[in-house]
Write a protein that holds these residues in place. Structure first.
Motif, PDB file in Angstrom:
ATOM      1  N   VAL A  18       1.313   4.241   6.395  1.00  0.00           N
ATOM      2  CA  VAL A  18       0.632   2.983   6.744  1.00  0.00           C
ATOM      3  C   VAL A  18      -0.452   3.250   7.765  1.00  0.00           C
ATOM      4  O   VAL A  18      -1.601   2.792   7.608  1.00  0.00           O
ATOM      5  CB  VAL A  18       1.657   1.968   7.293  1.00  0.00           C
ATOM      6  CG1 VAL A  18       0.937   0.804   7.926  1.00  0.00           C
ATOM      7  CG2 VAL A  18       2.560   1.486   6.175  1.00  0.00           C
ATOM      8  N   VAL A  19      -0.094   3.944   8.824  1.00  0.00           N
ATOM      9  CA  VAL A  19      -1.082   4.194   9.871  1.00  0.00           C
ATOM     10  C   VAL A  19      -2.272   4.948   9.315  1.00  0.00           C
ATOM     11  O   VAL A  19      -3.423   4.645   9.624  1.00  0.00           O
ATOM     12  CB  VAL A  19      -0.417   4.955  11.041  1.00  0.00           C
ATOM     13  CG1 VAL A  19      -1.462   5.406  12.048  1.00  0.00           C
ATOM     14  CG2 VAL A  19       0.627   4.072  11.704  1.00  0.00           C
ATOM     15  N   GLY A  20      -1.943   5.912   8.431  1.00  0.00           N
ATOM     16  CA  GLY A  20      -3.038   6.670   7.825  1.00  0.00           C
ATOM     17  C   GLY A  20      -3.967   5.771   7.049  1.00  0.00           C
ATOM     18  O   GLY A  20      -5.193   5.827   7.206  1.00  0.00           O
ATOM     19  N   VAL A  21      -3.400   4.882   6.221  1.00  0.00           N
ATOM     20  CA  VAL A  21      -4.244   3.979   5.422  1.00  0.00           C
ATOM     21  C   VAL A  21      -5.092   3.103   6.339  1.00  0.00           C
ATOM     22  O   VAL A  21      -6.269   2.860   6.095  1.00  0.00           O
ATOM     23  CB  VAL A  21      -3.366   3.103   4.506  1.00  0.00           C
ATOM     24  CG1 VAL A  21      -4.195   1.997   3.898  1.00  0.00           C
ATOM     25  CG2 VAL A  21      -2.753   3.950   3.415  1.00  0.00           C
ATOM     26  N   LEU A  22      -4.445   2.634   7.432  1.00  0.00           N
ATOM     27  CA  LEU A  22      -5.160   1.695   8.295  1.00  0.00           C
ATOM     28  C   LEU A  22      -6.273   2.356   9.088  1.00  0.00           C
ATOM     29  O   LEU A  22      -7.310   1.774   9.340  1.00  0.00           O
ATOM     30  CB  LEU A  22      -4.175   1.042   9.263  1.00  0.00           C
ATOM     31  CG  LEU A  22      -3.274  -0.025   8.642  1.00  0.00           C
ATOM     32  CD1 LEU A  22      -2.342  -0.588   9.704  1.00  0.00           C
ATOM     33  CD2 LEU A  22      -4.108  -1.139   8.032  1.00  0.00           C
ATOM     34  N   CYS A  33      -2.190   9.137   1.836  1.00  0.00           N
ATOM     35  CA  CYS A  33      -1.250   8.327   2.621  1.00  0.00           C
ATOM     36  C   CYS A  33      -0.497   7.355   1.735  1.00  0.00           C
ATOM     37  O   CYS A  33       0.694   7.089   1.939  1.00  0.00           O
ATOM     38  CB  CYS A  33      -2.006   7.568   3.706  1.00  0.00           C
ATOM     39  SG  CYS A  33      -2.604   8.650   4.992  1.00  0.00           S
ATOM     40  N   VAL A  34      -1.212   6.812   0.740  1.00  0.00           N
ATOM     41  CA  VAL A  34      -0.529   5.917  -0.198  1.00  0.00           C
ATOM     42  C   VAL A  34       0.579   6.670  -0.908  1.00  0.00           C
ATOM     43  O   VAL A  34       1.706   6.193  -1.030  1.00  0.00           O
ATOM     44  CB  VAL A  34      -1.540   5.342  -1.212  1.00  0.00           C
ATOM     45  CG1 VAL A  34      -0.803   4.585  -2.309  1.00  0.00           C
ATOM     46  CG2 VAL A  34      -2.510   4.417  -0.510  1.00  0.00           C
ATOM     47  N   ALA A  78       1.612   9.190 -10.795  1.00  0.00           N
ATOM     48  CA  ALA A  78       0.785  10.202 -11.445  1.00  0.00           C
ATOM     49  C   ALA A  78      -0.404   9.546 -12.120  1.00  0.00           C
ATOM     50  O   ALA A  78      -1.556   9.980 -11.967  1.00  0.00           O
ATOM     51  CB  ALA A  78       1.617  10.959 -12.467  1.00  0.00           C
ATOM     52  N   ALA A  79      -0.114   8.435 -12.851  1.00  0.00           N
ATOM     53  CA  ALA A  79      -1.204   7.720 -13.521  1.00  0.00           C
ATOM     54  C   ALA A  79      -2.215   7.227 -12.497  1.00  0.00           C
ATOM     55  O   ALA A  79      -3.426   7.352 -12.669  1.00  0.00           O
ATOM     56  CB  ALA A  79      -0.635   6.543 -14.315  1.00  0.00           C
ATOM     57  N   GLU A  80      -1.702   6.723 -11.433  1.00  0.00           N
ATOM     58  CA  GLU A  80      -2.547   6.171 -10.384  1.00  0.00           C
ATOM     59  C   GLU A  80      -3.436   7.250  -9.785  1.00  0.00           C
ATOM     60  O   GLU A  80      -4.621   7.025  -9.534  1.00  0.00           O
ATOM     61  CB  GLU A  80      -1.630   5.560  -9.338  1.00  0.00           C
ATOM     62  CG  GLU A  80      -2.328   4.857  -8.202  1.00  0.00           C
ATOM     63  CD  GLU A  80      -1.512   4.972  -6.933  1.00  0.00           C
ATOM     64  OE1 GLU A  80      -0.267   4.909  -7.027  1.00  0.00           O
ATOM     65  OE2 GLU A  80      -2.118   5.128  -5.869  1.00  0.00           O
ATOM     66  N   VAL A  81      -2.821   8.410  -9.573  1.00  0.00           N
ATOM     67  CA  VAL A  81      -3.601   9.519  -9.006  1.00  0.00           C
ATOM     68  C   VAL A  81      -4.780   9.836  -9.908  1.00  0.00           C
ATOM     69  O   VAL A  81      -5.908   9.975  -9.436  1.00  0.00           O
ATOM     70  CB  VAL A  81      -2.710  10.763  -8.827  1.00  0.00           C
ATOM     71  CG1 VAL A  81      -3.571  11.992  -8.576  1.00  0.00           C
ATOM     72  CG2 VAL A  81      -1.760  10.563  -7.653  1.00  0.00           C
ATOM     73  N   SER A  82      -4.484   9.929 -11.198  1.00  0.00           N
ATOM     74  CA  SER A  82      -5.589  10.315 -12.086  1.00  0.00           C
ATOM     75  C   SER A  82      -6.699   9.275 -12.053  1.00  0.00           C
ATOM     76  O   SER A  82      -7.874   9.579 -11.893  1.00  0.00           O
ATOM     77  CB  SER A  82      -5.087  10.531 -13.511  1.00  0.00           C
ATOM     78  OG  SER A  82      -4.456   9.347 -13.947  1.00  0.00           O
ATOM     79  N   VAL A  83      -6.309   7.973 -12.163  1.00  0.00           N
ATOM     80  CA  VAL A  83      -7.336   6.913 -12.135  1.00  0.00           C
ATOM     81  C   VAL A  83      -8.041   6.886 -10.784  1.00  0.00           C
ATOM     82  O   VAL A  83      -9.254   6.858 -10.679  1.00  0.00           O
ATOM     83  CB  VAL A  83      -6.687   5.535 -12.434  1.00  0.00           C
ATOM     84  CG1 VAL A  83      -7.721   4.436 -12.294  1.00  0.00           C
ATOM     85  CG2 VAL A  83      -6.083   5.522 -13.813  1.00  0.00           C
ATOM     86  N   GLY A  84      -7.184   6.959  -9.727  1.00  0.00           N
ATOM     87  CA  GLY A  84      -7.749   6.862  -8.378  1.00  0.00           C
ATOM     88  C   GLY A  84      -8.721   7.997  -8.101  1.00  0.00           C
ATOM     89  O   GLY A  84      -9.821   7.761  -7.590  1.00  0.00           O
ATOM     90  N   LEU A  85      -8.329   9.228  -8.442  1.00  0.00           N
ATOM     91  CA  LEU A  85      -9.226  10.347  -8.173  1.00  0.00           C
ATOM     92  C   LEU A  85     -10.517  10.203  -8.967  1.00  0.00           C
ATOM     93  O   LEU A  85     -11.600  10.483  -8.452  1.00  0.00           O
ATOM     94  CB  LEU A  85      -8.527  11.671  -8.518  1.00  0.00           C
ATOM     95  CG  LEU A  85      -7.560  12.162  -7.421  1.00  0.00           C
ATOM     96  CD1 LEU A  85      -6.846  13.419  -7.882  1.00  0.00           C
ATOM     97  CD2 LEU A  85      -8.331  12.425  -6.127  1.00  0.00           C
TER      98      LEU A  85
END
Lengths: 108, 633, 491
Positions: A18-22, A33-34, A78-85
């Motif tokens: 959380v702190v990292g995201v913020l 961080c997520v 994993a799916a999120e990582v691919s889309v996010g990256l």
């Protein structure tokens, strides 16, 4: 090992996330961080699953649903990582930066 | 249906037809035909009225139901006419005097354009029609129709010359003041419906015992307030003198034959209710005498020939109300009749004078007219003598009866009444002497034009003069000739029911002789004094001191203006500018603005910064956590 | 059948009117349609007056418990007749006014008529709400497209204001619906709905505010003068002549019988509001210089009396309100026609700029005076009958102990009405003609026809109102019976 230790570790990981995201503005670090938060939850799920299973007289499949969730989360992550990256890459291509504070165009 | 009096509908029907024909055909019909239709229809009504009168005299009275006017719930109001002694007498006065006024008008209004001539006669016929409805109705609602109808016609006729803004304002004033009275009348009707579920005279008068004391007092007072509007009593009298703006024959019609007598008729009609409400009778007597005195005092200093007559009407109406208030209903009706004769005569006479003077109404610019207008002079003199109460003329008999009744009730009423009679004699002969005696004070051109009026004007004057002389002999008082009061006998059935409720004031014959003697002597002295004084030296200067107060009508108009009209106007403005726009509409618009403002503020949260969104999200989660685990019980 | 036709004719002809391209043709088409509706309405009054012709019900949204139930009871007859009579008069009197995109204008006018008819005919709460909104939308477009300079902001306010009311009403309808025994929107189920007093008391305000905004009742009236002023006059006629009756009808059909106990207990409060509104609007009307605003405030005063009478809950009053709805519609449309005539000829509605018209346009003056006299309820004009019955109703009311006070206060408006109406007549028609009015022309044939119809209605309803009163007899009885509180309280 008492369940408390797992819980404290998970909370610590989650808070770091959380702190990292913020605080961070770099999209990749936020992204990591997520992931950290997701994995904190995963850790917790596995720990509780184990705890349920270890109770004397518990059914053979007790706590397995918790582990099932973990798999789901891992798949989704994993799916999120691919889309996010991919988004981050596109972002870098467009504005030559991965600073999320530049991403406020929707406001206007 | 079998009763011949079912045909009574013919009486109002003729003037209504006259109204429709003249109103619709005013542009196409020739003037002569318009005049004939206008007068002819009223003559036809008069003929029917005479026939009705003799039917009624023969003992035939009838309520004719024509159709259901309003029926809702328990309430059923038929459109019905009641023909009895009282209404038949009023029919005679209205159509008879009305006819003479119509004939007179054919000549008086001859210079109008055909279109306006037609409009004039249409209004005149409508006026007669409304008045006929008023007196013929068999219930209060039909009476009310006529009641507002005459108000409307007076509005139309007072504002007949509609180019003059002042006249129109007078017309509005007449209508609105009448409306105030009408409002009270309406509420009285509601009250009757509330208590008795009926407004028919028959039902109401048969069921008075069902009404409580409060009911009767409230109803009678409300009806009386209605009467003060129509019959120009304090506090609603100020419209009548202003109504002089209309053509002179209209003034005669309003003042003599129709309209102002409506209030008297209404109270005489409801005499049973009034007899059961002594409190109201006292109020009526006091208002009546006060109005008589106030109006007579104002008339002393007026210089407009029609204004003097107008205030004298108000004053004479005061007498009639005094008579009603003392329970002498017959005397009131009697005075209505004699007053119709001599006041119509006086107004038509003044019209003749104004005609001859080329529209001049200020008596200070007249004088010596007796040389030029013989018939007008003599008939006007007869009118003045009659109104002053000189023995032998009609006014004497009716006024004497009223004063005798007042004496029976209270000597104070008598004293004030007598004083007012003296004032009446004084201002009437001031008027007569200033106008007809002395030397002419107008311009040369006017003097050159002076002439007697044509026959259409003088013949009605002569007929009215004869009536003013002999009209009183239907009511010769008991102390002069026993059983000679034929009017009393005729009207007996109408007022019979209320006799037991009225206190009896026997005045002995010898007292009456003394009273009559004293009043006659005093009036004669005043007449001679006024005649000689104003023939020699007319009152031409501007009034000063107290006279100025009188000349300005006690400043009552100004008082009403300052106390009622302007505050209401100001209040309207205040509500419009200070309440409607800023407050009520402001709140409505404010709500809209608030929503607008609120959303503009909320929009700022959407900063577009991912960090702040996340922060908010975390904070939100924390709040939910805290609530969930620590605050919830 | 009659009831369905009354909605269908204007709806279909209205939709068809969108496709016309010729102004003259669409004008005639609209007139034709409105005359056809009038004919149907008259048939329903005379030939086909059996219930089987007047009522119609078919499936609509069965799952929800709502059906397409329309019917003509006495009150519906009166109001549908008013709508049917008003439209030809409106089209006739505005024959000489030209509108941009006339096909849209007339199409929307006809659609509004369909909506109005639906409101008066609906015997199902959801259907009622549906038509209530349907009537509003065309009127909104009419005002915002063809109105005066400030039309956008004014119609926005009008729309949002009335829409707010509608939404409140919808909440109320849904709540009552959920408390009906058979989960139905039918009017009979609504009348039988079992509502305890505390829920009635807040439901009352939901419904009342919706109707009060429409009528309008003080203090919800501020949209009205602005909207009347800015709308094209034909729309103003629809708004003031017919649309305000939606609120009155709502009170009589959907408020009093559905929430009788709350109506009884809040009766005095509402009556006070109505009286304050009457006097307030009358006083403001005295000060107005713009004819449209004057008539608007006068209308607020007259409608206030209807509201007061409705909450006095007695039969004479109800019958008075029902025929007064018709009379008020006729009279006020007559007044608007006059406004339209004057505005079209002189380009102004300011009383202070007019004067002396009686010399130049005597026929117009006569018509105006007759209509003005009807506006002040002179006997033998239609409004007298209505106002007489309404005041009698208030005075003989048994649900309030202030009946005398209420009547006296409300009746002062009779005097005020005379003041402002006669002043208006005086300022427009009397006095000397000025530069503006010197070349005035009198009215044309079609306007004479429209005004003639109005004058005939004024006189007929003033002299022989019996047919109309008979029409309202049964429905008044039944409303009164359902909303009789004494009976309910005993239970």
């Amino acid at each position: 090992m008492p369940i408390n230790y797992y819980i404290f570790l998970a909370i610590a990981l989650f808070c770091i996330g959380v702190v990292g995201v913020l605080t961070r503005r770099n999209a990749i670090i936020i992204f990591m961080c997520v992931e950290l938060m997701l994995n904190a939850v995963n850790l917790l799920l596995v720990a509780f699953s184990k705890m349920h299973h270890a109770v004397p007289g518990a059914a053979a499949n007790a706590g397995t649903d918790g582990q099932l969730f973990v798999f789901f989360i891992m798949v989704v992550a994993a799916a999120e990582v691919s889309v996010g990256l991919a988004i981050i890459v596109m972002m870098y291509r467009n504005i030559h930066s991965v600073d999320v504070n530049f991403l406020n165009r929707l406001k206007h | 249906m079998n009763n011949v009096l079912h045909l009574a509908y013919l009486v109002p029907l003729f003037p209504l037809l006259g109204f429709l024909i003249n109103g619709l055909g005013r542009k196409s019909l020739p003037k002569s035909l318009i005049g004939i239709i206008g007068s002819g229809t009223v003559l036809a009504s008069f003929v029917v009225s005479v026939w009705i009168f003799f039917q009624v005299k023969g003992g035939n009275t009838y309520v004719a139901n024509y159709f259901d006017f309003i029926s809702a719930g328990k309430l059923s109001i038929p459109f019905a006419f009641q023909i009895d002694q009282l209404s038949s007498l009023f029919l005679l006065i209205i159509t008879g005097v009305g006819f003479l006024i119509h004939v007179y008008s054919t000549s008086y209004m001859h210079e109008e354009k055909p279109e306006h001539y037609g409009r004039y006669f249409a209004y005149l016929n409508l006026f007669v029609f409304s008045m006929l409805l008023l007196v013929m109705g068999a219930n209060y609602v039909v009476m009310f129709i006529g009641w507002e109808g005459v108000g409307l016609c007076s509005y139309l006729l007072i504002g007949f010359w509609f180019k003059k803004t002042e006249y129109n304002k007078a017309a509005n004033k007449a209508f609105i003041m009448n409306r105030i009275g009408d409002l009270a009348f309406l509420i009285a009707i509601f009250w009757l419906v509330w208590r008795l579920d009926s407004v028919s005279y028959g039902d109401v008068f048969a069921n008075v015992s069902k009404l409580s004391n409060t009911d009767i007092i409230a109803i009678t007072l409300l009806l009386f307030v209605g009467a003060t509007g129509k019959s120009a009593q304090i506090p609603l009298y100020t419209w009548l003198p202003d109504a002089m703006a209309g053509p002179t024959p209209v003034s005669a019609l309003i003042h003599a034959a129709t309209m102002v007598t409506a209030g008297i008729y209404m109270i005489a009609r409801s005499n049973i209710l009034y007899s059961l409400a002594p409190l109201t009778l006292n109020v009526i007597a006091i208002i009546g005498i006060a109005t008589a005195l106030l109006a007579a005092s104002i008339a002393l200093k007026q210089n407009d020939i029609k204004k003097v007559l107008a205030y004298s009407t108000v004053s004479q109406l005061g007498y009639m109300f005094l008579a009603l208030g003392t329970g002498s209903y017959v005397a009131a009706v009697f005075h209505v009749m004699t007053h119709a004769f001599f006041k119509a005569l006086l107004f038509l006479g003044s019209g003749s004078v104004i005609h001859a003077m080329g529209g001049e109404q200020d008596i200070r610019k007249m004088g010596g007219l007796s040389k030029y207008m013989k018939i007008t002079n003599i008939t006007f003199l007869i009118g003045c003598l009659a109104i002053a109460g000189i023995p032998g003329l009609s006014g004497f008999f009716s006024k004497d009866e009223i004063l005798a009744g007042a004496f029976g009730k209270s000597p104070v009423l008598y004293a004030v009444g007598l004083f007012t009679a003296l004032l009446t004699a004084f201002y009437m002969f001031r008027l007569y002497a200033t106008t007809f005696r002395g030397s002419f004070r107008g311009t040369h051109e006017q003097e050159h034009h002076l002439h007697e009026s044509p026959a259409a004007i003088t013949i009605p004057l002569i007929i009215l003069a004869i009536l003013s002389v002999i009209g009183g002999y239907v009511g010769v008082p008991e102390f002069l000739a026993h059983g000679a009061h034929s009017l009393n006998t005729f009207l007996q059935p109408i007022f019979a029911a209320s006799q037991p409720h009225l206190p009896v004031h026997e005045v002995s014959h010898s007292t009456e002789w003394v009273l009559t003697g004293v009043s006659t002597a005093l009036i004669l002295i005043v007449v001679i004094f006024a005649w000689t004084r104003f023939s020699k030296k007319p009152d031409t200067e501007e009034a000063t001191g107290f006279g100025k107060v009188l000349a300005n009508k006690w400043y009552v108009d100004e008082l009403y203006d300052a106390a009622v009209v302007r505050p209401l106007h100001k209040l309207g403005g205040f509500l419009d500018n200070m309440l409607e726009k800023p407050v009520i509409d402001g709140v409505v618009n404010g709500v809209g603005k608030l929503v607008n403002y609120g959303s503009r503020q909320l929009r700022l949260l959407q900063s577009g910064q991912v960090g702040s969104y996340v922060l908010l999200m975390v904070l939100g989660m924390l709040v939910i956590f805290v609530v969930q685990f620590f605050l919830r019980k | 059948m009659i009831a369905v036709l009354l909605i269908l004719i204007p709806l279909l002809t209205g939709l068809a009117a969108f496709f016309f391209r010729n102004e003259k043709a669409v004008r005639s088409w609209a007139l034709f349609s409105s005359v056809a509706t009038l004919a149907v309405s008259l048939l329903g009054l005379t030939v086909f007056k059996d219930a089987k012709y007047l009522f119609h019900e078919c499936e609509w949204m069965q799952g929800l418990g709502s059906s397409f139930a329309v019917g003509l009871d006495g009150m519906g007859q009166v109001l549908c007749l008013l709508t049917a009579v008003a439209y030809p008069i409106i089209f006739l009197s505005t024959w000489n006014s030209s509108y941009k995109r006339a096909h849209n204008f007339f199409a929307l006018m006809l659609l509004a008529q369909a909506g109005l008819m639906g409101v008066f005919l609906a015997m199902d709460a959801l259907l009622f709400y549906f038509f209530w909104e349907l009537a509003l939308i065309p009127v909104y477009f009419l005002c915002s497209q063809w109105g005066g300079e400030r039309r956008i902001q004014v119609t926005f306010k009008f729309f949002v204001y009335t829409f707010l009311g509608s939404v409140l009403m919808l909440i109320g309808i849904l709540y009552v619906y959920s408390h009906t025994a058979d989960q139905s929107f039918a009017i009979s189920s609504f009348y039988k709905a079992d509502l305890p007093y505390n829920s009635q008391s807040w439901l009352f305000w939901l419904f009342f505010i919706a109707f009060a905004i429409k009528m309008p009742i003080f203090p919800f009236h501020t949209w009205q003068p602005d909207t009347y002023e800015q709308s094209p006059t034909a729309t103003t006629m629809v708004l003031s002549g017919i649309m305000v009756k939606m609120g009155v009808l709502g009170l009589l059909r959907w408020l009093l019988p559905v929430l009788p106990i709350a109506s009884y207990s809040y009766g005095d409060t509402v009556s006070r509001l109505a009286i304050i509104g009457m006097i307030y609007a009358s006083l403001i009307a005295i000060r107005q210089d713009d004819m449209k605003r004057l008539i608007a405030y006068s209308s607020i005063a007259h409608i206030g009396l209807m509201c007061l009478t409705i909450f006095s809950e007695n039969k004479i009053g109800f019958q008075g309100v029902m025929i007064q709805m018709f009379n008020h519609g006729v009279n006020i449309i007559g007044l608007w026609i006059m406004v339209e005539l004057i505005e079209r000829q002189f380009g102004t509605r300011k009383l202070s700029e007019l004067g002396g018209l009686a010399q130049k346009a005597p026929t117009m003056a006569i018509f105006f005076v007759i209509i003005a006299l009807a506006n002040i309820a002179l006997p033998l004009t239609n409004a007298f009958v209505g106002e007489f019955l309404m005041f009698t109703g208030v005075f003989t009311s048994t649900v309030t102990k202030y009946n005398i006070l209420f009547t006296v206060l409300a009746a002062t408006c009779i005097i005020f009405a005379a003041v402002y109406t006669l002043n208006m007549v005086r300022k427009i028609f009397y006095g000397e003609a000025n530069a503006l009015t010197a070349n005035a022309k009198d009215i044309s044939l079609n306007e004479k026809l429209a005004l003639g119809v109005i004058v005939i209605l004024i006189c007929w309803m003033g002299v022989y109102p019996k047919p109309m009163l008979d029409l309202t007899n049964d429905i008044s009885d039944s409303i009164l019976k359902i909303s009789d509180v004494h009976h309910l309280l005993k239970k």
